[in-house]
Write an enzyme that holds these catalytic residues in place. Sequence first.
Site, mmCIF file in Angstrom:
data_model
loop_
_atom_site.group_PDB
_atom_site.id
_atom_site.type_symbol
_atom_site.label_atom_id
_atom_site.label_comp_id
_atom_site.label_asym_id
_atom_site.label_seq_id
_atom_site.Cartn_x
_atom_site.Cartn_y
_atom_site.Cartn_z
ATOM 1 N N ALA A 130 -32.541 18.705 8.101
ATOM 2 C CA ALA A 130 -32.996 19.499 6.955
ATOM 3 C C ALA A 130 -33.649 18.604 5.913
ATOM 4 O O ALA A 130 -33.125 17.547 5.575
ATOM 5 C CB ALA A 130 -31.819 20.246 6.343
ATOM 6 N N ARG A 163 -41.461 32.829 3.411
ATOM 7 C CA ARG A 163 -41.845 32.124 4.629
ATOM 8 C C ARG A 163 -42.474 33.027 5.682
ATOM 9 O O ARG A 163 -43.415 32.614 6.371
ATOM 10 C CB ARG A 163 -40.618 31.428 5.233
ATOM 11 C CG ARG A 163 -40.251 30.148 4.520
ATOM 12 C CD ARG A 163 -39.040 29.512 5.159
ATOM 13 N NE ARG A 163 -38.757 28.219 4.532
ATOM 14 C CZ ARG A 163 -37.679 27.496 4.785
ATOM 15 N NH1 ARG A 163 -36.781 27.942 5.649
ATOM 16 N NH2 ARG A 163 -37.485 26.331 4.185
#
Length: 511
Positions: free
Chosen positions: A52, A282
């Site tokens: 991440a 997104r």
Amino acid sequence: MTQYRITFEGPVILGAGLAGLTAALSATTGAAKTALVLSPTPLASGCSSAWAQGGMAAALSGDDSPALHAADTIAAGAGLCDPQAVDLLTREGPQAVRDLAALGAPFDRKADDGFVLSLEAAHSAARVARVGGDGAGAAIMAAVIAAVRATPGIEVRENARARRLLQDANGRVVGVLADVDGALVEIRSTAVILATGGVGGLYAVTTTPAQVRGEGLGLAALAGAMIADPEFVQFHPTAIDIGRDPAPLATEALRGEGAILRNADGKAFMADYHPAKELAPRDVVARALHAERAAGRGAFLDATAAVGAHFPHEFPAVFEACMSAGIDPRRQMIPVTPAVHYHMGGVATDLDGRASLPGLYAAGECASTGVQGANRLASNSLLEAAVFGARAGRAAAAEGATGGPPVSLEPLPDLPDAALQGLRKAMSRDAGVIRDADGLTRLLGEIETLEAGHGQGPILVAARLIVTAALAREESRGGHCRIDFPATDPVGVRTFVTLDGREPGLRYAAE
């Protein structure tokens, strides 16, 4: 045939990302508490948490609040978030970040020791706590792994892959059958926590480790557990398109800093798709990139003005990935493509990680708490792993029942690599950013052919769940886009799936 048996007093945790290790730490708080962690790879490798980049979203400033964070999460979730789960996440989130900092996670700090907070897409405030610009996952995991290794009650077995959930005659989960260093081991326990990550490895283009391929989801479904919202797969819009598998990620934070999406002609195209441009949710940005690429115009991330000379120290992971492919992001645009990044669906759980089967828990990306809805808000994934991993660990450690002997000790079928690679290409082709009935029906037929040849194992079941639910959802919502059903239904309805023999049985419940 099993080679030996282990009986373990505490929960067995499948997976060693942030959710799994947080669960282990939580489960062993207190005297004489134990937990066993099974990881198919060495710690700090093979899990999405360590990869991440963006950080952890939480209301850590005086200008922000859990209520604002909750509102942004629900807005991004496109009508399918569970408000109670979101409220819990955003209220407990700030303390979860502070707890990780106390373990040694080196979040970027201001001169007054407050957290440096970044703005990311679809957030109404700067609330993302970062580490070294784009190194949050690796740094957080290093701190958590150190804490796990320093905890006497936690036992870690690496090179250990689950092959079946063990159940007694009443359906209670009583342990796991695992391949540990090449030996098939029967591990009995009072509870099993699934923390196996998402489904990225089911697709040809992913930003997650390729071995994260929905096996926990499939194991749970084959045991009879309820699965929620499997059709909702998030495609990160800006994977770096340099032909690597997995694809390196160009973090959302770059667009938060002002990087612009352009096509090959240099046109900034996001204004054509959404008023928030680069900071749209997104799913919107991923579809915009897909459209530009499908039209032959290409898609690039231009951070030359927004970041420029600061790339090496502000975004070192992105800089290194680009330079390895001969792209200098200080001076050149970065070629980008949508890639599978996160699975909003998963094993249906309550707010303490309990699945529908007694003795079974799930946390992190493989779980569906209702927090993420149809589209996850940026930087909520590590937060969910920390908050709900801790809750699942505490609840599983309190399990007292042991159940009866397992009714089956046979490992579930595996999928050969050649067949897996074919499946990945087919999933990207027909269950990707854009879907329709013809493609999904064709894909379901290919999955059935693979099942006929290789058996109904966890990987194929995970793929089947995604495709069956995507075919049944005749609308477009969040990460699920049907070009043959482009409209969004007025009422948001979640999917709940159970396997009944070979076929998934779908039911729907409005949230």
